[in-house]
Scaffold this active site. Structure first.
Site, PDB file in Angstrom:
ATOM      1  CB  THR A  68      53.909  44.752  12.243  1.00 53.44           C
ATOM      2  OG1 THR A  68      53.603  44.289  10.945  1.00 53.44           O
ATOM      3  CG2 THR A  68      53.160  46.419  12.158  1.00 53.44           C
ATOM      4  CG  ASP A  69      57.946  39.938   9.811  1.00 56.40           C
ATOM      5  OD1 ASP A  69      57.300  38.999  10.273  1.00 56.40           O
ATOM      6  OD2 ASP A  69      59.370  39.623   9.707  1.00 56.40           O
TER       7      ASP A  69
ATOM      8  CB  VAL B  82      26.792  41.927  41.950  1.00 57.94           C
ATOM      9  CG1 VAL B  82      28.209  42.038  41.163  1.00 57.94           C
ATOM     10  CG2 VAL B  82      25.888  40.473  41.685  1.00 57.94           C
ATOM     11  CD  GLN B  83      25.185  46.393  42.168  1.00 61.08           C
ATOM     12  OE1 GLN B  83      24.843  45.376  42.607  1.00 61.08           O
ATOM     13  NE2 GLN B  83      24.318  47.301  41.194  1.00 61.08           N
TER      14      GLN B  83
ATOM     15  CE  LYS C 263      53.170  40.581  12.703  1.00 61.25           C
ATOM     16  NZ  LYS C 263      52.908  40.912  11.251  1.00 61.25           N
TER      17      LYS C 263
ATOM     18  NE  ARG D 119      21.142  37.773  43.836  1.00 60.95           N
ATOM     19  CZ  ARG D 119      21.098  38.628  43.158  1.00 60.95           C
ATOM     20  NH1 ARG D 119      20.397  38.857  41.955  1.00 60.95           N
ATOM     21  NH2 ARG D 119      22.409  39.468  43.381  1.00 60.95           N
TER      22      ARG D 119
ATOM     23  CG  ASN E 228      23.859  38.754  38.499  1.00 55.62           C
ATOM     24  OD1 ASN E 228      24.109  37.463  38.763  1.00 55.62           O
ATOM     25  ND2 ASN E 228      23.025  39.348  39.278  1.00 55.62           N
TER      26      ASN E 228
ATOM     27  CG  HIS F 202      20.249  36.691  35.217  1.00 59.10           C
ATOM     28  ND1 HIS F 202      20.464  37.379  36.491  1.00 59.10           N
ATOM     29  CD2 HIS F 202      20.476  37.489  34.437  1.00 59.10           C
ATOM     30  CE1 HIS F 202      20.544  38.594  36.439  1.00 59.10           C
ATOM     31  NE2 HIS F 202      20.532  38.779  35.002  1.00 59.10           N
TER      32      HIS F 202
ATOM     33  CG  PHE G  19      18.930  41.999  44.001  1.00 57.75           C
ATOM     34  CD1 PHE G  19      19.885  43.256  44.437  1.00 57.75           C
ATOM     35  CD2 PHE G  19      18.287  42.341  43.049  1.00 57.75           C
ATOM     36  CE1 PHE G  19      20.107  44.288  43.614  1.00 57.75           C
ATOM     37  CE2 PHE G  19      18.384  43.678  42.422  1.00 57.75           C
ATOM     38  CZ  PHE G  19      19.154  44.622  42.711  1.00 57.75           C
TER      39      PHE G  19
END
Length: 302
Positions: free
Chosen positions: A59-60, A229-230, A12, A178, A256, A258, A161
């Site tokens: 599933t109920d 970012v890395q 479920k 940036r 990222n 922008h 960057f």
């Protein structure tokens, strides 16, 4: 000859659960809202190949079990609730050998009214969620991955960057300043627990580690003069591993988002690029997507 079922699980999904805890002494109420998914595995192949429904836990019934378990047990931390729920299914039904529980905890923050926390009113101050994936496998133990998602952050400077590979396909200019914005999706994998008792013994660590991971993510994002970012996400992961020794890995996935300068020089020479940039155009897509998984250094120090 019939073809074999090589993998099967069912259950479920999207079960919405809200639970309130009322402190009768103080009048303070605490609320938790979750979306729960439970998928089961086991000796269920004949339900696919022979139309044998006798092996199916409806599933109920799974949905009802989620509600009953939430009533009879704590739902926080979600790592514990997921382990209780998963352990129930492999214990209750002899032919079910694995239960996979995913819990998304939605954000409700207590209101502050006239400078004081309100006893029973809350606000949704963001789309951030706290998530867990709990896999309970008979004879193996309990695997738990905790995570935070949709934590949207932005800094208007201190992001660079430059020095990236350039060739005939490259048009992106280098930059030493940036805007950096992302929707943080971070997860941490706990070492395997032997069973529910060991999960219960670890309960104090779950909330503390979630709080630490969130704090480290925000602090590092804000204070790091990001080279990429890395590199920033790697610094975050290393700190989380150092904070909690019970973790095996930490994973980040950061889009990222922008923000592009808008050249307004066509309008009476109005300067809005480079050091004069103040107005930007937020972009939805395409966007960069950076991921990494950082593991613990298990090599012995010489």
């Amino acid at each position: 000859m019939s073809s074999p079922v090589t993998a099967a699980r069912y259950g479920k999904d999207n079960v919405r659960v809200y639970k309130v805890h009322r402190d009768e002494k103080t009048g303070v109420q605490t609320v938790v809202e979750m979306t729960v998914c439970v998928l089961l595995e086991g000796d269920i192949d004949t339900s696919y190949t022979k139309a044998d429904n006798s092996v199916i836990v409806a599933t109920d019934s799974i949905k009802n079990t989620i509600y009953i378990t939430a009533k009879q047990n704590p739902v926080t931390p979600p790592e514990l609730f997921g382990s209780i729920l998963g352990s129930h299914f492999i214990t209750k039904y002899n032919h079910i050998h694995a239960a996979h529980v995913n819990i998304i905890t939605h954000r409700w923050t207590r209101m502050t009214i006239d400078g004081k926390p309100h006893p029973h009113s809350f606000l949704r101050d963001g789309e951030e969620t706290r998530n867990v994936q709990v896999d309970v496998v008979e004879g193996k133990g309990v695997d738990i991955t905790s995570s935070l998602a949709k934590l949207t952050v932005l800094k208007s400077t201190n992001s660079q960057f430059w020095g990236f590979l350039r060739d005939e396909y490259t048009t992106l200019p280098e930059t030493w300043d940036r805007i950096l914005s992302t929707d943080v999706d971070a997860s941490w994998q706990w070492r395997r627990f032997s069973g529910l008792d060991e999960v219960r013994a670890t309960v104090p660590h779950f909330d503390a580690t979630w709080a630490a991971a969130r704090e480290i993510t925000l602090k590092t994002f804000a204070e790091d003069n990001s080279a990429s970012v890395q590199n920033t996400m790697y610094k975050m992961a290393e700190q989380i591993l150092a904070r909690q020794s019970l973790l095996e890995t930490v994973e980040y996935s950061l889009p990222n988002k922008h923000y592009f300068e808008v050249d307004l020089s066509w309008h009476k020479g109005l300067k809005n690029t480079g050091k004069d940039a103040e107005v930007y155009a937020p972009q939805t897509n395409p966007n960069g997507l950076i991921k990494c998984t950082v593991g613990r250094n298990t090599k012995a120090k010489l």
